[in-house]
Design a protein around this motif. Structure first.
Motif, mmCIF file in Angstrom:
data_model
loop_
_atom_site.group_PDB
_atom_site.id
_atom_site.type_symbol
_atom_site.label_atom_id
_atom_site.label_comp_id
_atom_site.label_asym_id
_atom_site.label_seq_id
_atom_site.Cartn_x
_atom_site.Cartn_y
_atom_site.Cartn_z
ATOM 1 N N GLU A 203 -30.717 57.763 19.270
ATOM 2 C CA GLU A 203 -32.186 57.443 19.705
ATOM 3 C C GLU A 203 -33.247 58.189 19.147
ATOM 4 O O GLU A 203 -32.530 58.730 18.077
ATOM 5 N N GLU A 243 -36.481 51.180 24.639
ATOM 6 C CA GLU A 243 -36.654 51.984 25.493
ATOM 7 C C GLU A 243 -37.663 53.656 25.344
ATOM 8 O O GLU A 243 -36.996 54.810 24.671
ATOM 9 N N ASP A 245 -39.795 57.454 27.143
ATOM 10 C CA ASP A 245 -39.682 57.854 28.322
ATOM 11 C C ASP A 245 -41.145 59.633 28.145
ATOM 12 O O ASP A 245 -41.100 60.739 28.662
ATOM 13 N N TRP A 249 -37.402 57.871 22.209
ATOM 14 C CA TRP A 249 -36.948 56.333 21.389
ATOM 15 C C TRP A 249 -35.926 56.508 21.906
ATOM 16 O O TRP A 249 -35.008 56.358 21.280
ATOM 17 N N THR A 250 -35.604 55.831 22.933
ATOM 18 C CA THR A 250 -33.686 55.177 22.635
ATOM 19 C C THR A 250 -33.258 54.229 23.299
ATOM 20 O O THR A 250 -33.543 53.019 23.273
ATOM 21 N N SER A 253 -30.596 50.937 28.576
ATOM 22 C CA SER A 253 -29.213 50.962 29.722
ATOM 23 C C SER A 253 -29.079 49.845 29.214
ATOM 24 O O SER A 253 -29.137 49.295 29.517
ATOM 25 N N GLN A 343 -42.554 48.586 28.804
ATOM 26 C CA GLN A 343 -42.202 50.006 29.394
ATOM 27 C C GLN A 343 -42.717 50.921 29.064
ATOM 28 O O GLN A 343 -42.982 51.452 27.781
ATOM 29 N N PRO A 345 -43.588 55.830 30.054
ATOM 30 C CA PRO A 345 -44.220 56.305 31.645
ATOM 31 C C PRO A 345 -45.130 56.240 32.159
ATOM 32 O O PRO A 345 -46.170 55.294 31.913
#
Length: 658
Positions: A203, A243, A245, A249-250, A253, A343, A345
């Motif tokens: 991450e 991804e 949030d 950044w991760t 999933s 993508q 939030p």
């Protein structure tokens, strides 16, 4: 029972052997274990000197119970390799308290050899190898000492005997090393010595990569078959993070990975072949130049074209790679893939979202125009620094409009966020950028301060394109190595580790080249062995390999067997008698040998006239021999003087008659 008692000299050897085999483990063992070893050695010395007696069985039982409880508490009921090695060390320490007979000493020394071998579980450096070799010699010397009588005190003879035991093993070791194939181990262990390992995380949040930039630990080395890529081309791909949030950044999933297809790669230039030796990181991902063509044996290629293993990298790994530096990657995205790479939030960072719309309007919806305007925005007032300060909840807004100071992860995160806000699919790639060329062994060394983060954005038909926003703020960081940049930039003096000093930098490169040779030609010799044997034998014919194994093996066995079994002159066990016999053998080569009917004194007096410079020494030796031969009790001082005179004469006399 008295014949089984070991000598006092042998006790000292036991203590020295235990101390040396435990020393490499001190850095990771719980503090109380080395303290117990020191206490046991000190207690045994007191027993050795006669000041203390051997402990009562109740004391030993209490120590066993306390040590067992300490191991359980220290390792949290985990029966891993570290626990087993710690148990062996504790057993060695407690066993020292009852070493009295040869049987006890044998147990201590055999376990000591095993503990010495376990040091390679925690370190494979050349220094550990040399240290363990020295330790093995001393343990063998200790084994030899327990076979001596209780009155023996010959430290030097014990070392000589250990050396003679090891010497025949060297040719066998060389034959096995060069000729016999390496077998993969049928077992593997995971070592957690308590030492923190540095490396890329899965991450990315503000400050993560800049922490790595403070470390000069080695990440990996790379050797190229052809031309070495330029510094600006050395993007070492490791992880793709897609991804977000609002702060971190991760990786995608498990559900998101199901909708991502394996990305297609169309090379535009010929492949670059190279070999990577990667240091243990405790994480499963590997590195490869952007972009790797295929996964090698034991590795997997992810859908986003990164290399991973099926288990964490706990030991140094060597693997070959083929990469292309110019390519077209994934020219088409599905709706689900495009939605994934856009993508964001639902809320947060409103000013950055507004900035993206302004840039999109100014560029008339053109992707290249948005990127050009954003880089120009960075180039105005932004600062590239390792100490940007803490960022709040809306980290992108605070970075773009307040602090305007950051490291590569700040610029990459803000760039990917703005591009996604402008409707441009994008993602973050983490890895390493650059590396320093080592001219002494011809390889590229990449350290943790080369850790880097950049952006990939997608365009129709062109596919994924690399964008490094750091180049707009600190282009020197990309055009040169991080080491050069850190050593010349005052703001990064803490990360430079003093590498601006030329002689220190050169010394470090030489040392690293030495370690590299050790790792490649000793620890990871399998690949080099196959090529070396093919060059020596001129092919891979089965009979050639069989002869290459049999002939050297037979030669070594025959030579060592003859050396061990050849007839030797029998020397007296007494050191004084051996010294006198060697002196007589030297005189015999000079045609001044002793006659059978002559006493030692008569012979020395006869030959003294032939050697005027040594005459006084010979007459003194003859006098002392008469004194010792005809008295009831030997004088140790006169015997010591006689041995000293023999040594002086051996040095002064020529080996052959002139």
């Amino acid at each position: 029972m008295k014949g089984r008692q070991i000598s006092r000299t042998a006790v000292v050897w036991q203590l020295l052997a235990v101390m040396l085999v435990v020393l490499p483990h001190v850095q990771w063992l719980p503090l109380w274990v080395p303290a117990l070893v020191v206490l046991a050695i000190g207690s045994r010395l007191m027993i050795h000197s006669g000041r203390w007696s051997f402990p009562h069985w109740s004391v030993k039982a209490l120590l066993v119970i306390a040590s067992s409880g300490g191991l359980i508490l220290s390792f949290n009921h985990q029966a891993g390799p570290e626990t087993m090695v710690a148990l062996l060390v504790v057993g060695l320490a407690l066993k020292l308290l009852e070493v009295y007979h040869r049987r006890d000493a044998l147990v201590v020394l055999f376990v000591s050899l095993f503990v010495a071998a376990t040091a390679f579980l925690f370190s494979e450096s050349v220094w550990i190898a040399g240290y363990i070799l020295l330790t093995t010699v001393l343990v063998l010397a200790a084994l030899n000492s327990i076979q001596q009588s209780s009155s023996a005190r010959r430290f030097r003879d014990n070392l000589k005997s250990a050396g003679r035991l090891l010497l025949p093993a060297i040719p066998f070791m060389l034959v096995l090393f060069f000729l016999f194939p390496r077998l993969e181990p049928f077992w593997s262990v995971t070592i957690d010595s308590g030492q923190a390992k540095t490396g890329l995380s899965d991450e990315l949040s503000p400050g993560d990569v800049s922490k790595l930039a403070q470390s000069d630990e080695l990440a990996f080395r790379a050797t190229f078959e052809g031309e070495v890529p330029l510094p600006a081309q050395r993007y070492w791909r490791s992880l793709v993070l897609s991804e977000f949030d609002g702060r971190r950044w991760t990786r995608p999933s498990h559900e998101q990975r199901q909708v991502l297809r394996p990305e297609q790669l169309q090379p535009l230039v010929s492949a670059q072949r190279y070999e990577v030796i990667m240091e243990a990181s405790g994480r499963p991902w590997l590195v490869a130049l952007d972009q790797p063509l295929r996964a090698g044996q034991g590795t997997l290629m992810t859908p986003v074209r990164t290399l991973v293993m099926d288990r964490p990298l706990e030991r140094r790994r060597q693997y070959p790679v083929e990469s292309v530096l110019q390519y077209r990657q994934q020219p088409l995205l599905t709706r689900q893939e495009a939605r994934h790479y856009l993508q964001l939030p639902a809320g947060g960072n409103p000013d950055s979202r507004a900035l993206a719309q302004r840039l999109l309007t100014q560029a008339d919806g053109n992707t290249d125009g948005v990127i050009t305007l954003l880089q120009a925005y960075f180039n105005k007032t932004f600062v590239y620094t390792l100490e940007p300060g803490r960022l709040g909840r809306d980290s992108v807004d605070q970075f773009l409009f307040e602090t305007r100071e950051g490291y590569c992860e700040h610029f990459a995160s803000a760039t990917a966020f703005v591009l996604r806000s402008a409707g441009i699919p994008s993602r973050i790639v983490t890895g390493y950028q650059g590396g320093e060329w080592n001219p002494y062994e011809g390889y590229l060394q990449v350290r943790q301060y080369d850790a880097h983060a950049w952006v990939e954005y997608w365009q129709p038909e062109a596919g994924w394109q690399r964008l490094d926003p750091t180049a707009a703020v600190a282009p020197e960081r990309i055009r040169t190595s991080a080491q050069d940049y850190f050593s010349t930039n005052e703001g990064f003096s803490s990360a430079g580790m003093g590498l601006g000093i030329d002689w220190l930098r050169d010394l470090r490169q030489r040392y690293d080249a030495f370690n590299y040779s050790w790792h490649r030609w000793v620890l990871n010799y399998q690949g080099q062995q196959v090529q070396l044997l093919d060059d020596w034998l001129g092919g891979e014919d089965r009979w050639r390999r069989l002869l290459a194994w049999l002939l050297p093996t037979m030669l070594v066995f025959g030579t060592v067997g003859y050396w061990l079994l050849r007839p030797r002159p029998t020397l007296p066990r007494d050191p004084m008698a051996r010294a006198l016999m060697r002196l007589q053998q030297r005189f015999a080569t000079l045609e001044s040998g002793r006659e059978p009917a002559e006493s030692l004194a008569m012979w020395l007096q006869r030959v003294a006239d032939d050697w005027p410079k040594q005459r006084a020494l010979m007459l003194r030796l003859a006098f002392l021999d008469d004194q010792q031969r005809y008295i009831e009790r030997k004088d140790p001082h006169q015997q010591a003087e006689m041995k000293r005179l023999c040594r002086i004469l051996m040095r002064q006399l020529p080996r052959k008659k002139r």
